[in-house]
Design a protein around this motif. Structure first.
Motif, short mmCIF file in Angstrom:
data_model
loop_
_atom_site.label_atom_id
_atom_site.label_comp_id
_atom_site.label_asym_id
_atom_site.label_seq_id
_atom_site.Cartn_x
_atom_site.Cartn_y
_atom_site.Cartn_z
N MET A 147 3.10 4.43 -2.27
CA MET A 147 2.53 3.52 -3.11
C MET A 147 1.31 2.86 -2.11
SD MET A 147 5.92 1.23 -4.19
CE MET A 147 5.03 -0.02 -5.14
N TYR A 148 1.45 2.84 -0.82
CA TYR A 148 0.16 2.50 -0.07
C TYR A 148 -0.89 3.45 -0.30
CZ TYR A 148 1.70 -1.36 3.16
OH TYR A 148 2.10 -2.49 3.52
N ALA A 149 -0.74 4.73 -0.25
CA ALA A 149 -1.92 5.79 -0.37
C ALA A 149 -2.35 5.86 -1.53
CB ALA A 149 -1.00 7.19 -0.30
N LEU A 150 -1.66 5.49 -2.66
CA LEU A 150 -1.98 5.34 -4.23
C LEU A 150 -2.80 4.05 -4.57
CD1 LEU A 150 0.89 6.88 -6.13
CD2 LEU A 150 -1.29 7.91 -5.92
N THR A 151 -2.44 2.84 -3.79
CA THR A 151 -2.94 1.70 -4.06
C THR A 151 -4.07 1.02 -2.88
OG1 THR A 151 -1.28 0.41 -3.37
CG2 THR A 151 -0.95 1.15 -5.51
N GLY A 152 -4.28 1.99 -2.17
CA GLY A 152 -4.93 1.34 -0.86
C GLY A 152 -4.32 0.37 -0.01
N GLY A 153 -2.98 0.38 0.01
CA GLY A 153 -2.33 -0.73 0.70
C GLY A 153 -2.08 -2.05 0.12
N ARG A 154 -2.45 -2.11 -1.24
CA ARG A 154 -2.25 -3.45 -2.09
C ARG A 154 -0.98 -3.75 -2.60
NH1 ARG A 154 -7.52 -1.82 -2.23
NH2 ARG A 154 -7.18 -0.50 -3.95
N ILE A 155 -0.02 -2.63 -2.70
CA ILE A 155 1.12 -2.64 -3.38
C ILE A 155 2.46 -2.10 -2.19
CG2 ILE A 155 2.67 -2.16 -5.23
CD1 ILE A 155 0.22 -2.12 -7.01
N PHE A 156 3.36 -3.00 -2.33
CA PHE A 156 4.44 -2.84 -1.46
C PHE A 156 5.68 -2.91 -2.14
CE2 PHE A 156 7.09 -4.51 2.02
CZ PHE A 156 7.27 -3.41 2.81
N SER A 157 6.53 -1.94 -1.89
CA SER A 157 7.91 -1.97 -2.82
C SER A 157 8.55 -3.39 -2.96
CB SER A 157 8.96 -1.23 -2.05
OG SER A 157 9.38 -1.64 -1.00
N MET A 158 8.43 -4.31 -1.87
CA MET A 158 9.00 -5.77 -2.16
C MET A 158 7.74 -6.71 -2.28
SD MET A 158 11.89 -5.67 0.63
CE MET A 158 13.00 -7.11 -0.15
N THR A 159 7.04 -6.66 -3.51
CA THR A 159 5.94 -7.28 -3.88
C THR A 159 5.83 -8.87 -3.50
OG1 THR A 159 6.49 -7.36 -6.17
CG2 THR A 159 5.24 -5.62 -5.62
N PHE A 160 7.09 -9.74 -3.47
CA PHE A 160 7.04 -10.78 -3.22
C PHE A 160 6.96 -10.97 -1.69
CE2 PHE A 160 9.03 -10.79 -7.23
CZ PHE A 160 8.73 -11.70 -8.14
N PHE A 161 6.70 -10.28 -0.86
CA PHE A 161 6.72 -10.25 0.58
C PHE A 161 5.52 -9.60 1.48
CE2 PHE A 161 11.14 -10.54 -0.77
CZ PHE A 161 11.51 -11.61 -0.19
N SER A 162 4.97 -9.69 2.43
CA SER A 162 3.94 -9.21 2.98
C SER A 162 4.47 -7.77 3.52
CB SER A 162 3.47 -10.19 4.05
OG SER A 162 2.94 -11.47 3.46
N GLY A 163 3.61 -6.99 3.16
CA GLY A 163 4.10 -5.65 3.88
C GLY A 163 2.68 -4.90 4.71
N LEU A 164 3.10 -4.20 5.50
CA LEU A 164 2.10 -3.46 6.15
C LEU A 164 2.48 -1.91 6.60
CD1 LEU A 164 2.83 -3.27 9.47
CD2 LEU A 164 1.87 -5.46 9.45
N LEU A 165 1.65 -1.41 6.76
CA LEU A 165 1.87 0.16 7.12
C LEU A 165 1.56 0.24 8.72
CD1 LEU A 165 2.91 2.97 6.00
CD2 LEU A 165 0.47 3.65 6.07
#
Length: 162
Positions: free
Chosen positions: A38-56
């Motif tokens: 998801m990070y690769a496809l969206t440039g890091g804008r979408i995370f599996s738990m979209t209600f929370f802050s995610g990083l790689l």
């Protein structure tokens, strides 16, 4: 119904689900590859738990020297980012925490932006002060601690100049 009301209700439901052993058994194998994709496809804008802050988080492997990336929840507080080595509430610390202890310089990707950081493992009073902030963001951290009997590692991430 406001977004914040929905977010709070969703968080309560997710905590109940994510502390269940069956979820842990499945999620630890399924979510990291999904999040990396998801990070690769969206440039890091979408995370599996979209209600929370995610990083790689990209660390340097302590044995191999190779770069390793892992998707994580993070908590931002007073301009700093914190990551927690919960490992889905498993008994062992996640490998990425060992990598950060060995080599604290890392790179995070947040919403498509790559940021060099230095990680600092918190303990004692520093950890105790930030813990309520972290568990307010994700109450499952307390459940993981209770289940594993281990102290979850908490790292403070400080941005480095490019």
């Amino acid at each position: 119904m406001t977004f914040e009301t929905i977010r709070a209700a969703t968080k309560r439901v997710l905590v109940v689900i994510t502390v269940h052993p069956l979820y842990v058994a499945i999620a630890k194998r399924v979510l990291p590859p999904i999040d990396r994709a998801m990070y690769a496809l969206t440039g890091g804008r979408i995370f599996s738990m979209t209600f929370f802050s995610g990083l790689l988080l990209t660390t340097t492997g302590r044995k191999t020297g190779q770069r390793r990336s892992v998707p994580l929840l993070y908590v931002e507080h007073r301009g700093l980012k914190y990551v927690i080595g919960s490992n889905f509430g498993q008994r062992r610390h996640p490998v990425w925490t060992l990598n950060l202890i060995a080599t604290p310089e890392a790179v995070i990707s947040v919403k498509g932006r790559r940021i060099p950081v230095k990680a600092r493992l918190l303990d004692g009073d520093e950890r105790a002060l930030i813990w309520p902030v972290l568990t307010a963001a994700w109450p499952a951290f307390d459940h993981y601690t209770d289940r594993t009997g281990r102290t979850l590692r908490v790292f403070e991430l400080t941005e480095l100049p490019d």
